[in-house]
Design an enzyme around this catalytic site. Structure first.
Site, PDB file in Angstrom:
ATOM      1  N   LYS A  78      -1.899  32.752   5.387  1.00  0.00           N
ATOM      2  CA  LYS A  78      -0.839  32.353   6.253  1.00  0.00           C
ATOM      3  C   LYS A  78       0.174  33.554   5.920  1.00  0.00           C
ATOM      4  O   LYS A  78       0.799  33.755   5.129  1.00  0.00           O
ATOM      5  CB  LYS A  78      -0.030  31.148   5.697  1.00  0.00           C
ATOM      6  CG  LYS A  78       0.486  30.462   6.700  1.00  0.00           C
ATOM      7  CD  LYS A  78       1.699  31.230   7.476  1.00  0.00           C
ATOM      8  CE  LYS A  78       3.147  31.260   6.568  1.00  0.00           C
ATOM      9  NZ  LYS A  78       4.076  32.176   7.270  1.00  0.00           N
TER      10      LYS A  78
ATOM     11  N   GLY B 173       6.059  37.023  -2.089  1.00  0.00           N
ATOM     12  CA  GLY B 173       7.206  36.666  -1.421  1.00  0.00           C
ATOM     13  C   GLY B 173       8.738  36.460  -2.317  1.00  0.00           C
ATOM     14  O   GLY B 173       8.460  37.024  -3.386  1.00  0.00           O
TER      15      GLY B 173
ATOM     16  N   GLU C  88       3.875  36.732  -6.998  1.00  0.00           N
ATOM     17  CA  GLU C  88       4.290  38.113  -6.980  1.00  0.00           C
ATOM     18  C   GLU C  88       5.590  38.025  -6.008  1.00  0.00           C
ATOM     19  O   GLU C  88       5.542  37.887  -4.804  1.00  0.00           O
ATOM     20  CB  GLU C  88       3.188  38.840  -6.081  1.00  0.00           C
ATOM     21  CG  GLU C  88       1.640  39.064  -6.770  1.00  0.00           C
ATOM     22  CD  GLU C  88       1.693  40.031  -7.711  1.00  0.00           C
ATOM     23  OE1 GLU C  88       2.942  40.581  -8.306  1.00  0.00           O
ATOM     24  OE2 GLU C  88       0.542  40.206  -8.100  1.00  0.00           O
TER      25      GLU C  88
ATOM     26  N   CYS D 157       9.086  45.376  -3.357  1.00  0.00           N
ATOM     27  CA  CYS D 157       9.353  44.543  -4.461  1.00  0.00           C
ATOM     28  C   CYS D 157       9.573  45.262  -5.777  1.00  0.00           C
ATOM     29  O   CYS D 157      10.330  45.098  -6.536  1.00  0.00           O
ATOM     30  CB  CYS D 157       8.446  43.473  -4.907  1.00  0.00           C
ATOM     31  SG  CYS D 157       6.740  44.132  -4.770  1.00  0.00           S
TER      32      CYS D 157
ATOM     33  N   GLU E 254      18.390  41.333  -6.034  1.00  0.00           N
ATOM     34  CA  GLU E 254      17.661  42.123  -5.479  1.00  0.00           C
ATOM     35  C   GLU E 254      17.962  42.233  -3.999  1.00  0.00           C
ATOM     36  O   GLU E 254      18.284  41.296  -3.292  1.00  0.00           O
ATOM     37  CB  GLU E 254      16.154  41.346  -5.314  1.00  0.00           C
ATOM     38  CG  GLU E 254      15.068  42.178  -4.496  1.00  0.00           C
ATOM     39  CD  GLU E 254      13.673  41.625  -4.301  1.00  0.00           C
ATOM     40  OE1 GLU E 254      13.696  40.459  -3.804  1.00  0.00           O
ATOM     41  OE2 GLU E 254      12.752  42.170  -4.588  1.00  0.00           O
TER      42      GLU E 254
HETATM   43  P1  NAD Z   1       9.688  34.706   1.751  1.00  0.00           P
HETATM   44  O1  NAD Z   1       9.424  34.088   0.553  1.00  0.00           O
HETATM   45  O2  NAD Z   1      10.679  34.121   2.941  1.00  0.00           O
HETATM   46  O3  NAD Z   1       8.165  34.680   2.976  1.00  0.00           O
HETATM   47  C1  NAD Z   1       7.071  35.087   2.168  1.00  0.00           C
HETATM   48  C2  NAD Z   1       5.854  34.342   2.934  1.00  0.00           C
HETATM   49  O4  NAD Z   1       5.890  32.858   2.425  1.00  0.00           O
HETATM   50  C3  NAD Z   1       5.986  34.096   4.394  1.00  0.00           C
HETATM   51  O5  NAD Z   1       4.634  34.009   5.048  1.00  0.00           O
HETATM   52  C4  NAD Z   1       6.661  32.846   4.722  1.00  0.00           C
HETATM   53  O6  NAD Z   1       6.349  32.153   5.793  1.00  0.00           O
HETATM   54  C5  NAD Z   1       6.172  31.886   3.402  1.00  0.00           C
HETATM   55  N1  NAD Z   1       7.090  30.955   3.003  1.00  0.00           N
HETATM   56  C6  NAD Z   1       8.222  30.812   2.802  1.00  0.00           C
HETATM   57  N2  NAD Z   1       8.489  29.612   2.031  1.00  0.00           N
HETATM   58  C7  NAD Z   1       7.760  28.934   2.000  1.00  0.00           C
HETATM   59  C8  NAD Z   1       7.311  27.764   1.221  1.00  0.00           C
HETATM   60  N3  NAD Z   1       8.410  27.150   0.906  1.00  0.00           N
HETATM   61  N4  NAD Z   1       6.233  27.164   1.396  1.00  0.00           N
HETATM   62  C9  NAD Z   1       5.054  27.801   1.775  1.00  0.00           C
HETATM   63  N5  NAD Z   1       5.284  29.049   2.290  1.00  0.00           N
HETATM   64  C10 NAD Z   1       6.519  29.552   2.568  1.00  0.00           C
HETATM   65  O7  NAD Z   1       9.674  36.363   1.615  1.00  0.00           O
HETATM   66  P2  NAD Z   1       9.976  37.602   2.799  1.00  0.00           P
HETATM   67  O8  NAD Z   1      11.328  37.403   3.101  1.00  0.00           O
HETATM   68  O9  NAD Z   1       8.911  37.213   3.564  1.00  0.00           O
HETATM   69  O10 NAD Z   1       9.519  38.736   1.798  1.00  0.00           O
HETATM   70  C11 NAD Z   1      10.460  39.451   0.744  1.00  0.00           C
HETATM   71  C12 NAD Z   1      10.309  38.866  -0.576  1.00  0.00           C
HETATM   72  O11 NAD Z   1       8.976  39.200  -1.052  1.00  0.00           O
HETATM   73  C13 NAD Z   1      11.346  39.585  -1.594  1.00  0.00           C
HETATM   74  O12 NAD Z   1      11.937  39.016  -2.483  1.00  0.00           O
HETATM   75  C14 NAD Z   1      10.170  40.755  -2.099  1.00  0.00           C
HETATM   76  O13 NAD Z   1      10.779  41.067  -3.402  1.00  0.00           O
HETATM   77  C15 NAD Z   1       9.054  39.723  -2.437  1.00  0.00           C
HETATM   78  N6  NAD Z   1       7.845  40.562  -2.318  1.00  0.00           N
HETATM   79  C16 NAD Z   1       7.093  40.605  -3.707  1.00  0.00           C
HETATM   80  C17 NAD Z   1       6.059  41.470  -3.636  1.00  0.00           C
HETATM   81  C18 NAD Z   1       5.114  41.479  -5.017  1.00  0.00           C
HETATM   82  O14 NAD Z   1       4.094  41.933  -4.973  1.00  0.00           O
HETATM   83  N7  NAD Z   1       5.968  41.119  -6.061  1.00  0.00           N
HETATM   84  C19 NAD Z   1       5.484  42.460  -2.565  1.00  0.00           C
HETATM   85  C20 NAD Z   1       6.300  41.994  -1.415  1.00  0.00           C
HETATM   86  C21 NAD Z   1       7.299  41.345  -1.570  1.00  0.00           C
END
Ligand code: NAD
Length: 467
Positions: free
Chosen positions: A172, A225, A247, A281, A371
């Site tokens: 997804k 995320g 992650e 991240c 962050e």
């Molecule tokens: P987000 O958590 O809002 O969304 C990430 C993904 O998860 C999306 O596909 C979203 O639709 C899905 N999602 C969100 N809430 C969900 C839930 N409750 N259940 C199931 N799916 C859900 O994050 P974002 O705004 O897309 O990305 C930014 C964040 O990601 C930042 O905090 C960043 O640090 C983190 N990030 C981490 C890494 C890593 O490898 N550690 C890499 C890139 C980004």
């Protein structure tokens, strides 16, 4: 304008009767594509396809799986130009950057093919009369959920080891950047991946993401995320008693000692926070600088920041919410009483933000703790090595940390004491394939990348034989 349906069981359909999300280029009205708004039924169809494909896929010889993964890498490279254009259009990455991330996606498949025949278990000496051995077995259907900041690369880094280990996968992707993941699934099918082994369901967090985590046939979830979403998913995984790789975010401490090559450190400090407009991240966003060089180093940073050209060095923030969030931190910095060194504003209304540096920062300020996920660096002085380590570790996060020094013994001493999953010494790279990647503390658990990721896509069976 292309309209994408989900990729399920080796095919896709996009009927008029369904609802679609419109994907536009960041900061513009330019429509890139439409993606289907998925729901629980779509997730169910994708998981069923993955479940049905699992027995045959897991029983293939590793070398056979490897040959298909190699063909996927070739397929990505054959379409690298179009994939990079699509990635830039959806995410706003500059034209120089997306080809690097597309090549990185292909490299994940190459890397795990190289491990295809590495022994997947061990013989255990049980003494006379018994033989013991372990086997590492795939979980079955793996759910992968990705964010918007490096869509193709992050999808590939989970898909490649999961498939190599014999799992089948349902992805997804982020609702803002789904197109290249859908193209990857098509490329994989054309490369010979059996139908149902890799499926993609698009849509938003609660319509498609949550049902994927909740589905009873999904046996492992790999999530990249935010901490907020990671926590919500963690609760579901705990209820279901399934393993999870998380992650999450970061607030990377980058430590510059007085004995460092200061020109290289200044350059590296800029790269560490500005790459991808700070939407990484593992960015180095807390710069800890030895007090005796602090003022000169801040001058060097101000100078080095002039080489950053928003719109060329990096693109806009990928979403409007992210743009607004970064701007709001400029007010927070003012409330915190930080001193603006450079930047501190949007470049234009196309979601582009100036590279921004604050000095006079203490580690308890909000801009030092939260962050921001934008091109914003905070500079904090330290008095000695122990103080630097204490400041670095005084964070809810623990994803990446950096050390700039010419003292070899100090490198190892400090690296051993930093609470972070990745330690970069005298450089701040992004996007490597070979090393394990993941967090301490709120940055998550489990590891992607490297040989270690294979362990997170398999579980261990111990077999005991009476002779
Ligand atoms: P987000 O958590 O809002 O969304 C990430 C993904 O998860 C999306 O596909 C979203 O639709 C899905 N999602 C969100 N809430 C969900 C839930 N409750 N259940 C199931 N799916 C859900 O994050 P974002 O705004 O897309 O990305 C930014 C964040 O990601 C930042 O905090 C960043 O640090 C983190 N990030 C981490 C890494 C890593 O490898 N550690 C890499 C890139 C980004």
């Amino acid at each position: 304008m292309k309209r994408y349906g989900h990729w399920i069981n080796g095919t896709s359909s996009a009927p008029e009767t369904r609802e679609y999300l419109t994907s536009t280029s960041p900061g513009t009205d330019t429509v890139v594509c439409e993606i289907m708004l998925g729901d629980e039924t779509d997730v169910g169809a994708a998981v069923t396809a993955a479940q049905d494909a699992f027995p045959e896929w897991r029983n293939r010889k590793p070398g056979e799986r490897g040959r298909i993964l190699s063909a996927i890498a070739d397929g990505i490279r054959a379409e690298a130009g179009q994939l990079a254009e699509l990635e830039s259009a959806e995410s706003g990455k500059p034209a120089w950057q997306s080809p690097i991330e597309v090549e990185g996606a292909a490299a994940f498949f190459d890397f795990y093919v190289g491990l295809a025949n590495v022994p997947a278990g061990e013989f255990i000496d049980m003494g006379p009369g018994r033989h013991g051995y372990t086997v590492r077995e795939p979980y079955g259907v793996v759910g992968v959920i990705t964010p918007w900041n490096a869509p193709l690369n992050q999808a590939a880094r989970a898909i490649a080891p999961a498939l190599m280990a014999g799992n089948t996968v349902v992805v997804k992707p982020s609702e803002f950047t789904s197109a290249t993941t859908l193209e990857l699934a098509r490329i994989a099918t054309e490369a010979g991946l059996p139908d149902g082994v890799l499926n993609v369901v698009t849509g938003n967090a609660y319509g498609a993401g949550r049902p994927l985590v909740q589905h009873s046939a999904v046996r492992k979830v790999a999530f990249t995320g935010s901490v907020r979403a990671g926590r919500e998913i963690g609760h579901i995984a705990a209820d279901r008693i399934i393993p999870l790789t998380l992650e999450l975010g970061g607030k990377g401490a980058n430590i510059v000692f007085a004995d460092a090559d200061l020109a290289a450190a200044a350059q590296g400090a800029i790269t560490a926070f500005a790459v991808n407009a700070g939407q990484i991240c593992s960015a180095g966003t807390r710069l800890l600088v030895a007090a005796e060089i602090h003022d000169n180093f801040v001058d060097a940073l101000r100078e080095a920041a002039k080489q950053v050209v928003p719109g060329q060095t990096y693109g806009p923030q990928t979403t409007h919410a992210q743009f607004a969030k970064v701007l709001s931190y400029f007010d927070v910095a003012e409330e915190d009483g930080a001193t603006l060194v450079t930047g501190g504003a949007a470049v234009d209304d196309g979601w582009l933000i100036q590279p921004t540096i604050y000095a006079g920062v203490t580690n308890d300020m909000r801009i030092a703790r939260e962050e921001i996920f934008g091109p914003v660096l905070v500079v904090i002085p330290f008095t000695n090595e122990d103080h630097a380590i204490a400041l670095a570790n005084d964070s809810d996060y623990g994803l990446s940390a950096g050390i700039w020094t010419t003292d070899v013994a100090r490198t190892h001493r400090v690296a051993a004491q930093l609470d972070a999953g990745q330690i970069y010494v005298n450089e701040w790279p992004a996007g490597l394939v070979e090393g394990p990647f993941g967090g301490y503390k709120n940055s998550g658990y489990g590891r992607e990348k490297g040989a270690e990721a294979l362990h997170h896509y398999t579980h261990t069976k111990f077999v005991l034989v009476k002779l």
